[in-house]
Design an enzyme around this catalytic site. Sequence first.
Site, short mmCIF file in Angstrom:
data_model
loop_
_atom_site.label_atom_id
_atom_site.label_comp_id
_atom_site.label_asym_id
_atom_site.label_seq_id
_atom_site.Cartn_x
_atom_site.Cartn_y
_atom_site.Cartn_z
N SER A 142 0.84 -1.30 0.24
CA SER A 142 -0.10 -0.28 0.04
C SER A 142 1.07 1.38 0.01
O SER A 142 2.06 1.28 0.31
CB SER A 142 -0.90 -0.04 1.42
OG SER A 142 -1.44 1.30 1.58
N TYR A 155 -2.29 -1.33 10.31
CA TYR A 155 -1.85 -1.22 8.74
C TYR A 155 -0.70 -0.85 8.34
O TYR A 155 0.10 -1.51 7.78
CB TYR A 155 -3.20 -0.65 8.47
CG TYR A 155 -3.44 -0.66 6.88
CD1 TYR A 155 -4.26 -1.76 6.48
CD2 TYR A 155 -2.92 0.33 5.81
CE1 TYR A 155 -4.25 -2.06 4.96
CE2 TYR A 155 -3.11 -0.13 4.61
CZ TYR A 155 -3.98 -0.95 4.10
OH TYR A 155 -4.08 -1.38 2.77
#
Length: 259
Positions: A142, A155
Amino acid sequence: MLTKKTALITGSTSGIGLGIATELAAQNANIILNGFGDQSIIDQTIKQLQELTNGKVIYCNANMLNVSEIEQMVTIAHQQFGNIDILVNNAGIQHVQSIEEFPVSKWDDIIAINLSSAFHTIRLCLPKMRQDGWGRIINVASVHGLVASVNKSAYVAAKHGLVGLTKEVALETATETITCNAICPGFTLTPLIQQQIDARIKQLGTEQAAIDLLLSEKQPSKTFATVNQLGQLAVFLCSNSAAQMTGISLPMDGGWTAQ
Ligand code: NAD
């Protein structure tokens, strides 16, 4: 074309994983679909993918939280296809909360699904890739593997870990015909991002206002990446043109990480 190549894509019943599975199927690869969802929708997805490829499409419901289920999934794939040539570590979940309020169980799940499952699939798939002398490992990280945002501690930590793991595996396989790279999407409209849009709709009233705010906070292009664009990037990483690209993390983020 990826005829006779077999691709395992974790978390591919939805979103980016399904986009990657679709583009790999369009290149004639065998597909191992994984993830959760309504069985009738999964059956329909298998049928749609099967129409795209001359290879075979199978589904495995292994939970990426569970090491023995990951081991079983790889064993089944090896039994069915002999080898996994293309491994896409895509399964991931998100939780948004400040660090002092972040539920410990959410931290553990995010690290297990978004990071540790990739360690397990890679360690289990590499020996046969090495035997066959060809392999492509693609980790869906990401922008949060490259930069941070508030309230996403687990995350951001997991995705930075995945970018690090990508570099490390690239070095362990550097002299072989195996590459390991990460794709770093910015905002891409999938169920995972819909949760963040829904949270903003409560404050802003309309879905469009929520989307505009979400994108304007981070993504200079003010446009979502699409799952098919990400799938086509995965196809490129599987091609011979990308044979000397390894250990890199490629953003597709509308300029997010250029800021
Ligand atoms: P999504 O929610 O649409 O899809 C997630 C997939 O993972 C689904 O198939 C789901 O069933 C599966 N999954 C969830 N938990 C699982 C588990 N325990 N075991 C097996 N499968 C499981 O999300 P998405 O947006 O397509 O995300 C896919 C990947 O892309 C994730 O790793 C995410 O972090 C990453 N990503 C997404 C965006 C975005 O904007 N959507 C941006 C950057 C990175």
